[in-house]
Design an enzyme around this catalytic site. Structure first.
Site, PDB file in Angstrom:
ATOM      1  N   GLY A  17       1.074  -1.035  -0.327  1.00 55.83           N
ATOM      2  CA  GLY A  17      -0.233  -0.107  -0.340  1.00 55.83           C
ATOM      3  C   GLY A  17       1.084   1.553   0.111  1.00 55.83           C
ATOM      4  O   GLY A  17       1.806   0.947  -0.222  1.00 55.83           O
ATOM      5  N   ASP A 135     -10.182   7.253   5.227  1.00 57.55           N
ATOM      6  CA  ASP A 135      -9.506   6.618   4.040  1.00 57.55           C
ATOM      7  C   ASP A 135     -10.865   6.243   4.154  1.00 57.55           C
ATOM      8  O   ASP A 135     -10.039   4.322   3.398  1.00 57.55           O
ATOM      9  CB  ASP A 135      -8.383   6.425   4.378  1.00 57.55           C
ATOM     10  CG  ASP A 135      -7.708   6.536   3.085  1.00 57.55           C
ATOM     11  OD1 ASP A 135      -8.444   6.711   2.033  1.00 57.55           O
ATOM     12  OD2 ASP A 135      -6.776   5.485   2.753  1.00 57.55           O
TER      13      ASP A 135
END
Length: 318
Positions: A17, A135
């Site tokens: 990520g 997020d």
């Protein structure tokens, strides 16, 4: 490789990520497989930025561990090794919602609604604990092989008491995915509960349409579309359309609240009733042909039983 904390052996990479790499590892002490997330510290980052990344990972671990919810991954341990924090979590057999959409296309309304229910449940628990996720997006929603649905990656999470304070940001200046940032976040607001709900609305849109409503050719264009509220109305949303439209309202004060969204998601998650069922929508019942009373050899407009004889006349007489 020397095991982390003389206990965790890294075996293989599970995923990568923006802030780190997730490994499949083995816990020698408890004889079980676990997931270990390491933060990546690029050389081009300044010392201050590297410290910020480390602090973010520790805050993520604390925020995740503080939530006792079936939709949040269990955090087992945190290790400081080589000046970097490593989070030890339960190992999940799962695919992200983003992967599911890319590989299989848009989801059915009922399935997307059930996913929305689970994500909203996690957000409600987080907000109740004073934590903003900040997020929410398809790549942070995990669909596990055992049927569980989890909201992951609290790396940008912040406590509501700190949300109004000026925050330290990275040089890039953009935190989160631009196509899933709420208008107030794009304008520099640290966020509020309604900001997470806006991101949920964009995630639901992507689930049923197959793409983000605000995804453009580059980040700046995406953020401009968010600020202007420019997106095509969903065409596959069905019963989810009121939820999506309510959560994507520009003004956070006019945005749909969690209890109303939960009610509409619960209704949308129910399997559609068959035509003719009293639970089916009125428009479906109106499309069914009306039954006509039929008697042997005759079709009459009066539903009462026919009694007596029928006089017959012809040119030849009675």
């Amino acid at each position: 490789m020397i095991p982390l904390a003389e206990r965790y052996h890294l075996l293989s990479v599970v995923g990568r990520g923006g802030m780190g790499t997730v490994w499949r590892a083995h816990d020698d002490m408890l004889a079980r497989d676990v997931a270990v997330k390491e933060v990546r510290l690029p050389d081009r980052r300044t010392i201050g930025e590297r410290r910020l990344l480390c602090r973010r990972l520790i805050e993520e671990a604390r925020a995740t561990a503080a939530l006792r919810h079936p939709g949040v991954v269990d955090v087992h341990d945190i290790v400081i090794e080589d000046g970097r924090p490593w989070i030890v979590m339960e190992l999940l057999r799962a695919r992200s919602l983003h992967q599911v959409i890319v590989e299989g296309g848009p989801l059915r309304v009922e399935r997307a609604a059930r996913i929305g229910q689970c994500v909203l449940s996690v957000l409600t628990a987080a907000h109740g604990a004073g934590i903003l996720h900040r997020d929410v997006k398809p790549s942070n929603v995990l669909l596990c092989n055992d049927g569980r649905i989890l909201l992951t990656d609290f790396g940008l999470a912040v406590h509501m008491d700190q949300a109004s304070e000026p925050e330290e940001t990275l040089v890039a200046g953009i935190e989160g995915s631009p196509a899933y940032l709420s208008p107030e976040r794009v304008l520099g607001d640290p966020g509020r509960q309604e900001s997470d709900l806006w991101s949920l609305g964009a995630t639901l849109y992507a689930a049923v349409e197959g793409f983000s409503p605000f995804l453009r050719s580059h980040a700046l264009a995406s953020m401009l579309a968010v600020l202007l509220g420019e997106y095509d109305p969903p065409v596959r949303a069905g019963r989810l359309a009121p939820v999506i439209e309510g959560l994507l309202r520009q003004d956070p004060n006019e945005r749909m609240r969690a209890p109303e969204a939960a009610r509409l998601l619960r209704e949308a998650a129910r399997p559609p009733a068959p035509p003719g069922d009293p639970r089916s929508p009125p428009w479906r019942r109106r499309l069914l042909p009306k039954p006509w009373p039929v008697r042997i050899g005759l079709m009459v407009s009066d539903p009462r039983p026919f009694l007596g004889t029928v006089p017959v006349r012809s040119s030849a007489g009675p």
